[in-house]
Design a protein around this motif. Structure first.
Motif, PDB file in Angstrom:
ATOM      1  N   MET A   1      57.330 110.761  74.675  1.00 37.31           N
ATOM      2  CA  MET A   1      56.402 110.212  74.045  1.00 37.31           C
ATOM      3  C   MET A   1      55.496 109.263  74.417  1.00 37.31           C
ATOM      4  N   THR A   2      54.428 109.043  73.870  1.00 33.98           N
ATOM      5  CA  THR A   2      53.418 108.119  74.443  1.00 33.98           C
ATOM      6  C   THR A   2      53.691 106.634  73.971  1.00 33.98           C
ATOM      7  N   LEU A   3      53.572 105.816  74.933  1.00 34.79           N
ATOM      8  CA  LEU A   3      54.019 104.422  74.795  1.00 34.79           C
ATOM      9  C   LEU A   3      52.643 103.675  74.347  1.00 34.79           C
ATOM     10  N   THR A   4      52.798 102.964  73.219  1.00 40.28           N
ATOM     11  CA  THR A   4      51.634 102.109  72.819  1.00 40.28           C
ATOM     12  C   THR A   4      51.748 100.767  72.914  1.00 40.28           C
ATOM     13  N   VAL A   5      50.868 100.069  73.625  1.00 41.86           N
ATOM     14  CA  VAL A   5      51.021  98.631  74.106  1.00 41.86           C
ATOM     15  C   VAL A   5      49.877  97.954  73.467  1.00 41.86           C
ATOM     16  N   LEU A   6      50.216  96.600  72.766  1.00 38.25           N
ATOM     17  CA  LEU A   6      48.968  96.012  72.405  1.00 38.25           C
ATOM     18  C   LEU A   6      49.000  94.774  73.432  1.00 38.25           C
ATOM     19  N   MET A   7      47.757  95.012  74.046  1.00 33.09           N
ATOM     20  CA  MET A   7      47.606  93.741  75.310  1.00 33.09           C
ATOM     21  C   MET A   7      46.836  92.770  74.511  1.00 33.09           C
ATOM     22  N   ASN A   8      47.340  91.446  74.617  1.00 30.06           N
ATOM     23  CA  ASN A   8      46.613  90.399  74.157  1.00 30.06           C
ATOM     24  C   ASN A   8      46.180  89.567  75.247  1.00 30.06           C
ATOM     25  N   ALA A   9      44.761  89.458  75.187  1.00 33.70           N
ATOM     26  CA  ALA A   9      44.015  89.000  76.335  1.00 33.70           C
ATOM     27  C   ALA A   9      43.433  87.514  75.754  1.00 33.70           C
ATOM     28  N   GLY A  10      43.568  87.197  74.400  1.00 34.31           N
ATOM     29  CA  GLY A  10      43.126  86.120  73.745  1.00 34.31           C
ATOM     30  C   GLY A  10      41.683  85.972  73.558  1.00 34.31           C
ATOM     31  N   PRO A  11      41.173  84.793  72.913  1.00 38.30           N
ATOM     32  CA  PRO A  11      39.968  84.917  72.482  1.00 38.30           C
ATOM     33  C   PRO A  11      38.772  84.097  73.500  1.00 38.30           C
ATOM     34  N   TRP A  12      39.363  83.650  74.545  1.00 37.05           N
ATOM     35  CA  TRP A  12      38.364  82.844  75.483  1.00 37.05           C
ATOM     36  C   TRP A  12      37.455  83.364  76.136  1.00 37.05           C
ATOM     37  N   LEU A  13      37.382  84.555  76.613  1.00 38.66           N
ATOM     38  CA  LEU A  13      36.343  85.271  77.425  1.00 38.66           C
ATOM     39  C   LEU A  13      36.462  86.709  77.107  1.00 38.66           C
ATOM     40  N   SER A  14      35.386  87.575  77.202  1.00 45.02           N
ATOM     41  CA  SER A  14      35.514  88.996  77.387  1.00 45.02           C
ATOM     42  C   SER A  14      36.262  89.631  78.201  1.00 45.02           C
ATOM     43  N   VAL A  26      42.921  90.051  85.465  1.00 39.42           N
ATOM     44  CA  VAL A  26      44.081  90.720  85.587  1.00 39.42           C
ATOM     45  C   VAL A  26      44.086  91.905  84.587  1.00 39.42           C
ATOM     46  N   VAL A  27      43.765  91.491  83.233  1.00 38.57           N
ATOM     47  CA  VAL A  27      43.751  92.500  82.092  1.00 38.57           C
ATOM     48  C   VAL A  27      43.005  93.545  82.521  1.00 38.57           C
ATOM     49  N   ALA A  28      41.819  93.374  83.076  1.00 39.38           N
ATOM     50  CA  ALA A  28      40.562  94.401  83.228  1.00 39.38           C
ATOM     51  C   ALA A  28      41.347  95.234  84.312  1.00 39.38           C
ATOM     52  N   THR A  29      42.130  94.714  85.334  1.00 36.50           N
ATOM     53  CA  THR A  29      42.472  95.566  86.515  1.00 36.50           C
ATOM     54  C   THR A  29      43.848  96.454  86.047  1.00 36.50           C
ATOM     55  N   LEU A  30      44.524  95.836  85.005  1.00 34.41           N
ATOM     56  CA  LEU A  30      45.722  96.198  84.712  1.00 34.41           C
ATOM     57  C   LEU A  30      45.690  97.567  83.746  1.00 34.41           C
ATOM     58  N   VAL A  31      44.966  97.519  82.800  1.00 29.93           N
ATOM     59  CA  VAL A  31      44.558  98.254  81.618  1.00 29.93           C
ATOM     60  C   VAL A  31      44.275  99.792  82.289  1.00 29.93           C
ATOM     61  N   PRO A  32      42.866  99.838  82.893  1.00 29.36           N
ATOM     62  CA  PRO A  32      42.809 101.346  83.449  1.00 29.36           C
ATOM     63  C   PRO A  32      43.864 101.812  84.151  1.00 29.36           C
ATOM     64  N   GLU A  33      44.746 101.054  84.870  1.00 35.57           N
ATOM     65  CA  GLU A  33      45.822 102.024  85.433  1.00 35.57           C
ATOM     66  C   GLU A  33      46.613 102.289  84.531  1.00 35.57           C
ATOM     67  N   LEU A  34      47.172 101.521  83.585  1.00 36.76           N
ATOM     68  CA  LEU A  34      47.944 101.839  82.659  1.00 36.76           C
ATOM     69  C   LEU A  34      47.775 103.031  81.852  1.00 36.76           C
ATOM     70  N   ARG A  35      46.313 103.079  81.690  1.00 38.37           N
ATOM     71  CA  ARG A  35      46.090 104.466  80.869  1.00 38.37           C
ATOM     72  C   ARG A  35      46.059 105.599  81.631  1.00 38.37           C
ATOM     73  N   ARG A  36      45.872 105.358  83.015  1.00 42.38           N
ATOM     74  CA  ARG A  36      46.048 106.496  83.857  1.00 42.38           C
ATOM     75  C   ARG A  36      47.061 107.086  83.772  1.00 42.38           C
ATOM     76  N   LEU A  37      48.245 106.274  83.592  1.00 45.26           N
ATOM     77  CA  LEU A  37      49.693 106.638  83.658  1.00 45.26           C
ATOM     78  C   LEU A  37      50.185 107.077  82.258  1.00 45.26           C
ATOM     79  N   GLY A  38      49.033 106.995  81.434  1.00 47.62           N
ATOM     80  CA  GLY A  38      49.522 107.690  79.988  1.00 47.62           C
ATOM     81  C   GLY A  38      49.785 106.931  78.602  1.00 47.62           C
ATOM     82  N   VAL A  39      49.505 105.372  79.098  1.00 52.86           N
ATOM     83  CA  VAL A  39      49.773 104.516  78.084  1.00 52.86           C
ATOM     84  C   VAL A  39      48.615 104.378  77.182  1.00 52.86           C
ATOM     85  N   ARG A  40      48.894 103.994  75.860  1.00 56.29           N
ATOM     86  CA  ARG A  40      47.844 103.908  75.084  1.00 56.29           C
ATOM     87  C   ARG A  40      47.845 102.468  74.821  1.00 56.29           C
ATOM     88  N   VAL A  41      46.593 101.704  75.047  1.00 60.01           N
ATOM     89  CA  VAL A  41      46.288 100.374  74.934  1.00 60.01           C
ATOM     90  C   VAL A  41      45.389  99.980  73.715  1.00 60.01           C
TER      91      VAL A  41
END
Ligand code: UDP
Length: 387
Positions: A1-14, A26-41
């Motif tokens: 089953m695919t894991l779907t994660v809502l990643m909240n990076a906040g409103p301050w910067l893109s 940190v979010v920009a580094t983490l997300v591509p790796e999670l997606r490579r591991l099959g997580v829906r972000v």
């Protein structure tokens, strides 16, 4: 089953951030790796974020960093509007398995208030918590709302109530932009660099004074409050001084900035940032606060630049004294350590750039950070599933 994660990076910067942005990096580094591991972000951020994700939630068109210098109630207004958008989205769907929140302590309370319908949440602590216990108040989400820190020292200093909710700590990894394997070493120049927000906790005033006293060229890179370029700060009137970091810069740092021995170059980004750090003899962190995670510290290692720092916060966890950097508890020693680590005095050969790169490639890879977060997600979800 695919894991779907809502990643909240906040409103301050893109995401990724245009330059400065610890959490967003940190979010920009983490997300591509999670997606490579099959997580829906699903990324909750601002519309202008360009990070590839499966879906995006945004209330604001672009980063609201400038609003951080406004009165506190307006800052809260931005924060609340963003959070309401996140909560609305959560109410409208049932496919989110977990919320990974990076920014809003208030968001956790909101999530807790949503009751059992809210997905389980992991909140990554990014700040020096001993200073802000009030932010967290009552984390009444039972086992559905958990926290993790970015270093052991940060968690050890956190208020007891918060530690009771913790599921462990994860060292920040390095942004992909400074991937140790992909960045060819650049020749070393003569300068020493301090990369970071200009702020009393980061200690640029101390660094600038020591540069004059010990006689090494120092480049200060980073924003002063909301001002990213020296010309923008110069053009801002006296009103700018309402910002405490602007006051700090004018009163305690600017007197040392002579454009020669000490230069302030504003915010540096992308390749320019990497080259500035990679070509430095040493990265200096004259910290006066307990650095919680130190993204810029890890980036420096990945770029082959030894770190000289006050032994505060997570620094002793990240730096091996004598190999990847030099640490001291005595501020006045920092100048001599910079000369030694950078090989800027005849007697010292300096620390080895390759040792720093090797250490970063061994301990602080994006893949390792993502793997660790997957384990934490599992623990949070299991905790939430208990009756
Ligand atoms: N940064 C940048 N350009 C600058 C100053 C900082 O890109 O001129 C980045 C830096 O590379 C790091 C982040 O902003 O990724 C700062 O994060 P850190 O955790 O070191 O500091 P903090 O979040 O406490 O400000």
């Amino acid at each position: 089953m695919t894991l779907t994660v809502l990643m909240n990076a906040g409103p301050w910067l893109s995401v990724p951030p245009p330059g400065y942005g610890g959490i967003e990096n940190v979010v920009a580094t983490l997300v591509p790796e999670l997606r490579r591991l099959g997580v829906r972000v699903v990324l909750a951020s601002v519309e202008s974020s360009t990070l590839p994700v499966d879906e995006k939630i945004a209330v604001f068109p672009d980063g609201q960093f400038h609003a951080l210098q406004r009165p506190y109630n307006q800052v809260c207004g931005v924060s609340q509007a963003h959070l309401s958008g996140v909560v609305r989205a959560l109410h409208a769907r049932d496919d989110i398995d977990l919320v990974h929140d990076h920014v809003e302590a208030v968001g956790l309370a909101t999530l807790a208030a949503m009751g059992p319908d809210a997905p389980p949440a992991l909140h990554t602590l990014h700040w020096d918590l001993a200073k802000h216990p009030e932010l967290y108040g009552n984390l009444d989400g039972g086992d559905r709302v958990r926290v993790n820190g970015v270093s052991a020292s940060q968690l050890a200093r956190a208020p007891e109530a918060l530690r009771a909710h913790s599921v462990g700590h994860v060292h920040l990894s390095t942004p992909l932009a400074v991937d140790a394997d992909r960045h060819a070493p650049v020749p070393k120049g003569d300068h020493v660099v301090i990369l970071g927000r200009i702020n009393p906790g980061k200690g640029q005033d101390l660094g600038a004074r020591l540069a004059h006293e010990a006689g090494f060229p120092l480049v200060l890179a980073g924003p002063v409050g909301p001002y990213h370029r020296p010309e923008d700060l110069a053009a801002a009137g006296d009103e700018a001084r309402q910002n405490p970091d602007v006051r700090f810069f004018h009163d305690h740092v600017a007197p040392y900035v002579d454009g020669d021995r000490v230069r302030w170059v504003g915010t540096v980004a992308g390749r320019d940032r990497d080259d500035l750090v990679a070509s430095a003899r040493a990265s200096l962190f004259p910290l006066r606060w307990e650095e919680p995670g130190g993204t810029a510290v890890v980036e420096s290692l990945a770029l082959g630049t030894p770190v000289v720092a006050t032994a505060r916060g997570c620094l002793p966890e990240l730096i091996e004294h004598g190999r990847t950097g030099l640490l001291t508890g005595v501020e006045e020693e920092l100048g001599d350590l910079v000369l030694a680590a950078g090989g800027l005095v005849l007697a010292a050969g300096g620390l080895e750039p390759d040792e720093c790169r090797r250490e970063a490639a061994r301990r602080f890879t994006p893949a390792r950070m993502a793997q660790r977060y997957l384990e934490l997600y599992e623990r949070v979800r299991q905790g939430a599933a208990q009756p």
